[in-house]
Design a protein around this motif. Structure first.
Motif, mmCIF file in Angstrom:
data_model
loop_
_atom_site.group_PDB
_atom_site.id
_atom_site.type_symbol
_atom_site.label_atom_id
_atom_site.label_comp_id
_atom_site.label_asym_id
_atom_site.label_seq_id
_atom_site.Cartn_x
_atom_site.Cartn_y
_atom_site.Cartn_z
ATOM 1 N N GLU A 89 102.692 84.670 -29.002
ATOM 2 C CA GLU A 89 103.560 85.240 -27.828
ATOM 3 C C GLU A 89 105.147 85.359 -28.065
ATOM 4 O OE1 GLU A 89 101.603 83.567 -24.121
ATOM 5 O OE2 GLU A 89 100.344 84.031 -25.127
ATOM 6 N N ALA A 90 105.083 84.058 -28.494
ATOM 7 C CA ALA A 90 106.877 84.190 -28.773
ATOM 8 C C ALA A 90 106.984 84.984 -29.984
ATOM 9 C CB ALA A 90 106.754 82.432 -29.249
ATOM 10 N N GLN A 91 106.304 84.403 -30.861
ATOM 11 C CA GLN A 91 106.641 84.951 -32.526
ATOM 12 C C GLN A 91 106.403 86.549 -32.389
ATOM 13 O OE1 GLN A 91 108.448 83.319 -34.410
ATOM 14 N NE2 GLN A 91 107.874 81.213 -33.081
ATOM 15 N N GLN A 93 107.468 88.791 -30.668
ATOM 16 C CA GLN A 93 108.989 89.206 -30.600
ATOM 17 C C GLN A 93 109.544 89.060 -31.753
ATOM 18 O OE1 GLN A 93 110.085 90.030 -26.546
ATOM 19 N NE2 GLN A 93 111.606 90.953 -27.806
ATOM 20 N N LEU A 94 109.756 88.262 -31.809
ATOM 21 C CA LEU A 94 110.972 87.972 -33.304
ATOM 22 C C LEU A 94 110.743 88.270 -34.305
ATOM 23 C CD1 LEU A 94 111.133 83.606 -33.564
ATOM 24 C CD2 LEU A 94 112.363 85.726 -32.198
ATOM 25 N N ARG A 115 105.168 95.124 -22.433
ATOM 26 C CA ARG A 115 106.785 95.581 -22.910
ATOM 27 C C ARG A 115 106.875 95.898 -24.241
ATOM 28 N NH1 ARG A 115 108.124 88.721 -22.352
ATOM 29 N NH2 ARG A 115 108.621 88.592 -24.723
ATOM 30 N N GLN A 208 101.863 74.384 -23.679
ATOM 31 C CA GLN A 208 102.795 74.934 -22.631
ATOM 32 C C GLN A 208 101.849 76.147 -21.612
ATOM 33 O OE1 GLN A 208 105.861 76.086 -24.205
ATOM 34 N NE2 GLN A 208 106.027 75.381 -25.963
ATOM 35 N N ALA A 409 105.882 87.862 -16.895
ATOM 36 C CA ALA A 409 105.868 86.867 -18.044
ATOM 37 C C ALA A 409 106.143 85.763 -17.706
ATOM 38 C CB ALA A 409 106.359 87.266 -19.326
ATOM 39 N N SER A 410 107.349 85.407 -16.427
ATOM 40 C CA SER A 410 108.688 84.528 -15.995
ATOM 41 C C SER A 410 107.499 84.140 -15.075
ATOM 42 C CB SER A 410 109.694 84.997 -15.553
ATOM 43 O OG SER A 410 109.869 85.938 -15.130
ATOM 44 N N ARG A 443 113.623 92.833 -10.454
ATOM 45 C CA ARG A 443 113.742 94.252 -11.798
ATOM 46 C C ARG A 443 112.457 94.675 -11.020
ATOM 47 N NH1 ARG A 443 113.018 92.321 -16.291
ATOM 48 N NH2 ARG A 443 113.661 90.670 -15.664
ATOM 49 N N GLY B 74 116.861 91.375 -18.653
ATOM 50 C CA GLY B 74 115.839 91.133 -19.822
ATOM 51 C C GLY B 74 115.696 91.888 -21.110
ATOM 52 N N TYR B 283 114.579 79.174 -25.019
ATOM 53 C CA TYR B 283 112.929 79.489 -26.365
ATOM 54 C C TYR B 283 112.178 79.886 -25.098
ATOM 55 C CZ TYR B 283 108.986 79.289 -29.434
ATOM 56 O OH TYR B 283 108.202 79.870 -29.659
ATOM 57 N N ASP B 284 111.862 79.606 -24.108
ATOM 58 C CA ASP B 284 110.902 80.088 -23.124
ATOM 59 C C ASP B 284 112.121 81.783 -22.240
ATOM 60 O OD1 ASP B 284 108.901 78.270 -23.505
ATOM 61 O OD2 ASP B 284 109.374 77.769 -21.751
ATOM 62 N N PHE B 287 111.975 84.122 -25.380
ATOM 63 C CA PHE B 287 110.885 84.682 -26.277
ATOM 64 C C PHE B 287 108.986 85.152 -25.511
ATOM 65 C CE2 PHE B 287 114.126 82.674 -29.309
ATOM 66 C CZ PHE B 287 114.500 83.950 -29.767
ATOM 67 N N ARG B 288 108.908 83.591 -24.914
ATOM 68 C CA ARG B 288 107.925 83.846 -24.196
ATOM 69 C C ARG B 288 107.611 84.583 -22.530
ATOM 70 N NH1 ARG B 288 105.966 78.582 -22.231
ATOM 71 N NH2 ARG B 288 103.706 79.048 -21.723
ATOM 72 N N TYR B 289 109.581 84.332 -22.560
ATOM 73 C CA TYR B 289 109.373 85.264 -20.618
ATOM 74 C C TYR B 289 109.716 87.087 -21.020
ATOM 75 C CZ TYR B 289 108.074 80.636 -18.675
ATOM 76 O OH TYR B 289 107.752 79.423 -18.697
ATOM 77 N N GLY B 290 110.206 87.136 -22.326
ATOM 78 C CA GLY B 290 111.091 88.307 -22.211
ATOM 79 C C GLY B 290 112.573 88.523 -21.448
ATOM 80 N N GLU B 291 112.825 87.107 -20.982
ATOM 81 C CA GLU B 291 113.971 87.275 -20.321
ATOM 82 C C GLU B 291 115.372 87.594 -20.919
ATOM 83 O OE1 GLU B 291 114.464 88.172 -17.166
ATOM 84 O OE2 GLU B 291 112.749 87.436 -15.975
ATOM 85 N N ARG B 294 119.236 85.849 -19.844
ATOM 86 C CA ARG B 294 119.053 84.752 -19.012
ATOM 87 C C ARG B 294 118.647 83.820 -21.237
ATOM 88 N NH1 ARG B 294 114.023 84.294 -14.718
ATOM 89 N NH2 ARG B 294 115.235 86.250 -12.939
#
Lengths: 443, 321
Positions: A89-91, A93-94, A115, A208, A409-410, A443, B74, B283-284, B287-291, B294
């Motif tokens: 999920e994090a990677q 994006q990178l 997204r 996490q 996601a947040s 938003r 974001g 990082y959270d 990359f994890r929340y797309g914010e 922030r």
């Protein structure tokens, strides 16, 4: 000395030669003139091409995927390169930002897929995939991979989350019946608790993602108490997160999960949930240290080796009941394919993944659930998988997708999970619901 | 997976191209310097040019972009003004990360350096000095991720009736206590994470300080002893003042490293249970929340916070050199 050096040199040379011979010369797909390439003819031939796949499944699950599409790869000549990453999920994006997006990714959350679709990174599904999607899945399922009217992929895996795992023997020995309503469920719970066994197992540790099993509980109960309409509006934030109806659902869940008499079986007080992984949380059912574990169909894979699943075996599952036995909404989850590239071989691979053939082949290799209408439930590996597929195929099933996977996601993977952990740890329902509501992005 | 030379060929080719390009640039510079009279300043500039170019591309531009991103929403498109910075100082989650970072930055350098100093003083003149130092340095050979996993096991929780798998709870149970969820119970869990970091860092301090202590002239301590100073007095009046510069450098280096602490938090708690720190929260969010906005704001904040320490470090080194 000198002869020694010469000897060493000879040995090294020899070793080098031997190992050089041992290196496989052909790293590409082994040429196979299989007679069973017929089913793959429709995907065309793409010799010498490569498709990279990126997903979160590793180890056994990854192997099963690779075994499933091995014939497809052989017959079409496509070299499918799979990469599994626990940090998907994090990677992802990178990877995409860095210009090394995979050709195909398996998205565990529709929100994440959306997204990338909105950012214009994903390629719309090909006509072939669209046709297969319409034929294979209900509109609901296809809507999760649709952004602004454009379909991007198809569901790869489906989970039915509303199951309660239990031991049929434990129930039989104590004269317990599988409950059909929520009040029957509470009666069973109280009866087990009165006998000195904690009725519920409920570890929620998941690195996490710690807390997600609690959010599933809340979603499931909200769905049962208020129906799909309120649920949908809550997920879309058309009613606030801390709406009184949501508070009520949370308090209902709290009466079970935050109750030291009811949870956490085999592991201690309710607060111990945060330290016990959801994977091992259900195992006390096998030793009679707890009676029930509410967990998705995929939990079939997490029982210790040799555990048999069936109505009269070691473990089995029933659907979490609601007020009325006639209508029981089902909470589901799933993984979706989507492509970042638009080459013929990528399209061919995505079409294969969208076919009922793929799902069937994967089901025959082990526990797996697909929502594809074209699969035969009889091909499923376990009785719970079979039940799940029947539920998913039943047009009367009111299925709703895991709400936290649909929220931003947040919230869905952030404040809601964290709030759930705080809540189990002792924070009040009102306090937690208010703080999640405040965290909702404007938003 | 076997290493296939043929499949790797393009990469080898890139490597070759890179090396050739490097050689070309260097020879061009040398050639330019050779030709005709060049002023010293110009020569220095010419020699520095490649490094400056890379520094700009790899550090300055990304830094500027991060600053810009910290003022966007974001998706990194819409202008958000100072909203992200307001979020940093008002959001409960971000505030917890700020609080924890402060705790870390105060506790880790002080504790790690004190532990390292005591250890170094104890073994500096011992016969088993090398062995002792390599033992305390061993945790440094393990990555922070490894250290996190190790300590996660130390703190593992099982109920009293079940068999303990965590060292700490086993000790508690042995002495008749109730096992505790060390990593879950806030705010104390932050201290348990700090312990893991100190364990991983103390060796670094010990080795540097042991070296400094040995560099204190023997005549000095000898003279003090003849004058009747106790070992404690020798340590406080002679050794400590002599190693002050090293002590400062070690403290600063630890502080800078602590600001960036990420791996231990990620492996041990994933930032759950109110244990997040700025680097992990960044990082959270990003990359994890797309914010992204922030995340960028937190990155800028981290940069600002660490700057005085780096500046002081640079100045200290210049003074020493």
């Amino acid at each position: 000395m000198r002869s020694g050096a010469r000897l060493a040199l000879a040995v090294i040379t020899l070793a080098a030669l031997v190992t050089a011979c041992g290196v496989p010369q052909d790293s590409g797909a082994p040429t196979r003139t299989a007679a069973d390439c017929g089913p793959y003819a429709r995907y065309g031939e793409h010799p010498g091409t490569e498709v990279t796949v990126y997903a979160e499944n590793r180890d056994r699950e990854a192997d099963l995927f690779e075994e499933t599409w091995a014939d497809f790869a052989d017959c079409t000549g496509i070299d499918v390169r799979y990469e599994g990453d626990g940090e998907f999920e994090a990677q992802i994006q990178l990877r995409v930002d860095g210009g090394s997006a995979p050709d195909v990714a398996f998205f565990p959350q529709p929100g994440l897929l959306e997204r990338f679709a909105r950012a214009g990174k994903l390629k719309p599904a090909s006509a072939g995939v669209v046709a297969l999607a319409e034929q294979g899945w209900s509109d609901d399922w296809n809507s999760y991979a649709t952004v602004d009217g454009t379909l991007y992929g198809t569901p790869l895996v489906a989970n039915v989350k509303s199951f309660v795992w239990y031991s049929p023997k434990f129930f039989r020995d104590r004269g317990l019946e599988v409950p059909r309503t929520w009040s029957e469920l509470m009666a069973v719970t109280e009866k087990v608790a009165a006998s000195g066994v904690k009725p519920w197992c409920a570890g929620i540790e998941s690195a996490q993602a710690t807390g997600w099993p609690v959010t599933d509980w809340i979603e499931d109960v909200l769905l049962r108490q208020q129906g799909t309409g309120v649920y949908d509006r809550w997920v879309a934030h058309e009613i606030p997160f801390n709406d009184p109806r949501v508070i009520k659902a949370m308090d209902t869940v709290g009466s079970v999960l935050k109750n030291d008499r009811y949870a956490n079986g085999g592991f201690g007080p309710a607060r111990s949930m945060a330290s016990i992984s959801f994977q091992e949380a259900g195992t006390p059912i096998l030793t009679g240290d707890c009676a029930m574990h509410r967990q998705a169909s995929f939990y079939a894979d997490l029982w210790p080796k040799g555990t048999e699943i069936g109505p009269d075996k070691d473990v089995f599952a029933f659907l979490l009941p609601g007020a009325d036995p006639a209508t029981r909404p089902v909470l589901g989850g799933g993984v979706f394919t989507a492509a970042f590239a638009d080459r013929p071989e990528v399209r061919a691979f995505q079409e294969y993944l969208a076919s009922a053939d793929f799902a069937t082949a994967r089901m025959k290799k082990g526990s797996f659930v697909s929502a594809n209408k074209g699969v035969d439930p009889e091909d499923a590996a376990t009785p719970v998988d079979r039940l799940s597929i029947r539920l998913l195929q039943d047009p009367n099933t009111e299925l709703r997708f895991d709400g936290s996977d649909l929220m931003p996601a947040s919230v869905g993977a952030g404040t809601f999970w964290k709030g759930a952990v705080d809540w189990i740890g002792g924070a009040s329902t009102r306090q937690v619901a208010d703080s999640v509501e405040r965290s909702w992005p404007s938003r | 997976m076997s290493f296939d030379v043929v499949a790797q060929q393009p990469k080898l080719l890139y490597l070759l191209q890179g090396v050739a390009a490097f050689a070309a640039v260097v020879s061009l510079i040398l050639l330019a310097l050779h030709r005709g009279p060049v002023r010293r300043r110009a020569a220095a500039l010419l020699l520095l040019a490649p490094a400056l170019l890379l520094l700009t591309a790899g550090l300055v531009l990304p830094g500027l972009r991060t600053v810009m991103l910290s003022f966007t929403g974001g998706g990194g498109d819409a202008w958000a003004g100072f909203a992200n910075y307001v979020w940093v100082v008002t959001d409960p989650r971000a505030l917890v990360a700020l609080r924890n970072t402060l705790v870390w930055v105060v506790l880790v350098p002080l504790t790690a350096t004190s532990v390292g100093l005591l250890y170094a003083a104890a073994v500096a003149r011992s016969r088993f000095r090398t062995l002792a130092l390599s033992l305390v340095l061993a945790p440094m050979a393990i990555s922070f991720v490894g250290a996190g996993v190790v300590w996660k096991f130390v703190y593992a929780f099982r109920p009293a009736e079940a068999g303990q798998i965590g060292l700490l709870n086993q000790l508690v149970v042995t002495f008749g206590g109730e096992p505790r969820q060390w990593l879950v119970d806030s705010p104390w869990n932050v201290l348990f994470l700090v312990v893991a970091m100190v364990w991983a860092q103390a060796g670094f301090a010990a080795v540097l300080l042991a070296g400094a202590i040995r560099a204190v002239p023997g005549e000095l301590t000898e003279a003090a002893r003849l004058d009747g100073a106790s070992p404690r007095q020798i340590f406080r009046r002679i050794i400590l003042p002599s190693i002050r510069p090293t002590l400062l450098v070690v403290l600063l280096a630890q502080a800078i490293g602590t600001f960036k602490a990420f791996d231990i938090v990620k492996t041990m708690t994933g930032g759950q249970f109110d244990t997040g720190v700025i680097a992990h929260e960044m990082y959270d969010q990003a990359f994890r929340y797309g914010e992204t906005g922030r995340g960028a704001a937190l990155a800028v904040l981290l940069f600002v916070l660490v700057t005085p320490f780096v500046a002081h470090q640079v100045r200290a080194q210049r003074r020493a050199g």
